[in-house]
Design an enzyme around this catalytic site. Structure first.
Site, PDB file in Angstrom:
ATOM      1  N   HIS A 159       1.275  -1.302   0.081  1.00 11.46           N
ATOM      2  CA  HIS A 159       0.028   0.404   0.413  1.00 11.46           C
ATOM      3  C   HIS A 159       1.136   1.126   0.096  1.00 11.46           C
ATOM      4  CE1 HIS A 159       1.217   0.062   4.235  1.00 11.46           C
ATOM      5  NE2 HIS A 159       0.470  -1.000   4.327  1.00 11.46           N
TER       6      HIS A 159
ATOM      7  N   HIS B  64       3.943   1.262   2.393  1.00 13.45           N
ATOM      8  CA  HIS B  64       5.123   0.812   1.693  1.00 13.45           C
ATOM      9  C   HIS B  64       5.485   1.207   0.458  1.00 13.45           C
ATOM     10  CE1 HIS B  64       2.542  -2.946   2.809  1.00 13.45           C
ATOM     11  NE2 HIS B  64       3.785  -3.382   3.675  1.00 13.45           N
TER      12      HIS B  64
HETATM   13  P1  AMP Z   1       4.252  -5.486   6.323  1.00  9.81           P
HETATM   14  O1  AMP Z   1       4.352  -5.566   4.832  1.00  9.81           O
HETATM   15  O2  AMP Z   1       3.605  -5.326   7.488  1.00  9.81           O
HETATM   16  O3  AMP Z   1       5.861  -6.722   6.647  1.00  9.81           O
HETATM   17  O4  AMP Z   1       5.515  -3.868   6.325  1.00  9.81           O
HETATM   18  C1  AMP Z   1       6.963  -3.403   5.783  1.00  9.81           C
HETATM   19  C2  AMP Z   1       6.875  -2.187   6.179  1.00  9.81           C
HETATM   20  O5  AMP Z   1       6.140  -1.370   5.997  1.00  9.81           O
HETATM   21  C3  AMP Z   1       7.547  -2.439   7.327  1.00  9.81           C
HETATM   22  O6  AMP Z   1       8.611  -1.214   7.772  1.00  9.81           O
HETATM   23  C4  AMP Z   1       6.625  -1.313   7.750  1.00  9.81           C
HETATM   24  O7  AMP Z   1       6.570  -0.409   9.093  1.00  9.81           O
HETATM   25  C5  AMP Z   1       6.064  -0.644   7.013  1.00  9.81           C
HETATM   26  N1  AMP Z   1       4.753   0.023   7.112  1.00  9.81           N
HETATM   27  C6  AMP Z   1       3.399  -0.485   6.722  1.00  9.81           C
HETATM   28  N2  AMP Z   1       2.887   0.252   7.048  1.00  9.81           N
HETATM   29  C7  AMP Z   1       2.961   1.148   6.881  1.00  9.81           C
HETATM   30  C8  AMP Z   1       2.896   3.148   6.788  1.00  9.81           C
HETATM   31  N3  AMP Z   1       1.016   3.781   7.253  1.00  9.81           N
HETATM   32  N4  AMP Z   1       3.324   3.899   6.676  1.00  9.81           N
HETATM   33  C9  AMP Z   1       4.589   3.846   6.958  1.00  9.81           C
HETATM   34  N5  AMP Z   1       5.080   2.325   6.768  1.00  9.81           N
HETATM   35  C10 AMP Z   1       4.520   1.611   6.735  1.00  9.81           C
END
Ligand code: AMP
Length: 279
Positions: free
Chosen positions: A34, A37
């Site tokens: 999203h 990311h």
């Molecule tokens: P995930 O796919 O949930 O493991 O997230 C991958 C990376 O994207 C991690 O470093 C998360 O902290 C970051 N991330 C997830 N959601 C957000 C957001 N809303 N804003 C900024 N970074 C995000």
């Protein structure tokens, strides 16, 4: 853009890039990409010669009763998004590539991995630090990008990289939100219409906390009490509301510059987290 499945192949490619003195940015994700990311990815593309996005729903960071099986997987859309943002490599291993039979080695950051989210997700951060170590070992990145949205994770990884002399800079990027304030998360798609409305309590309570601090309240107990009072709803359950020091994640009594206000809330069957850093 190339899609790589084997750890050996991404290692060999990264090594060649480093021999040519190219910089590498790494964005570890679990996919279902999203705008949160994408902000990490755009920063990585801006700051590095080459960018690797890893997409891996890491079984080691899910508890036995958590949502590993149902976690959203949208590979085709993810590939399209990465391509459109200028990503060079997607590293998309299979679970048995990362955890072959006989796998027994884990990396744990003591202390930080036992507080806040860890209380209801025991073993979660051990899974995170283990997989991120494996990614760092396969991909000698100059900078790895993480989101403030998962602040405990980002702080733990920063500490791990420092403690273990990992030659990578950890960059923490701001949380990207929907226009009404809800932090973007791959898990938001679990929410039905009513739950989506209820989910606004996370942002509202953080906003309330910031307002109280601005008006001069500094006792964290009072702020937490006020936050808990507005987190209400038939289907809403607080996991924790905490105000902690950003180095050790230990609760503090008085607001300090840089402290973190963090919370986790169950909205129906979905657990959501959010936080702000007091500037
Ligand atoms: P995930 O796919 O949930 O493991 O997230 C991958 C990376 O994207 C991690 O470093 C998360 O902290 C970051 N991330 C997830 N959601 C957000 C957001 N809303 N804003 C900024 N970074 C995000």
């Amino acid at each position: 853009m190339k899609i790589i499945r084997s750890p050996q192949t991404i290692s060999a490619i990264s090594k060649k890039l480093k021999l040519k003195k190219k910089t590498i940015g790494l964005v570890p994700t679990m996919g279902a990409l999203h705008k949160g990311h994408l902000s990490l990815i755009s920063e990585a593309v801006r700051e590095n010669d080459f960018v690797v996005v890893s997409i891996f729903v890491n079984p080691a960071q899910f508890g036995p009763r958590e949502d590993f099986k149902r976690y959203p997987r949208m590979v085709n859309k993810d590939i399209m998004l990465c391509r459109s943002r200028g990503v060079d490599f997607i590293f998309m291993p299979k679970p048995d590539h990362m955890y072959p039979k006989m796998f027994t080695t884990y990396v744990t950051v003591e202390g930080l991995s036992n507080v806040l989210c860890a209380k209801s997700r025991p073993g979660h951060f051990r899974g995170v630090t283990t997989v991120v170590t494996k990614l760092f070992n396969c991909i000698p990145a100059d900078i790895a990008y993480f989101g403030q949205k998962d602040i405990q994770q980002a702080i733990i990884i920063k500490r791990m990289a420092k403690d273990l002399n990992m030659p990578v800079a950890i960059k923490i990027m701001p949380t990207i939100r929907e226009s009404d304030g809800l932090a973007l998360s791959s898990r938001n798609i679990y929410l039905n219409v009513k739950e989506r409305k209820d989910a606004l309590v996370l942002f509202k309570s953080l906003k309330l906390a910031k307002g109280l601090i601005k008006s001069g309240v500094s006792e964290t107990g009072k702020i937490i009490h006020a936050m808990r009072r507005i987190i209400r709803g038939k289907n809403v359950r607080i996991d924790y509301v905490a105000i902690v020091d950003s180095d050790n994640l230990i609760p503090i009594q008085k607001i300090t510059k840089g402290c973190i206000i963090a919370l986790a809330v169950w909205i129906g069957k979905t657990r959501l987290i959010d936080n702000v850093i007091v500037r």
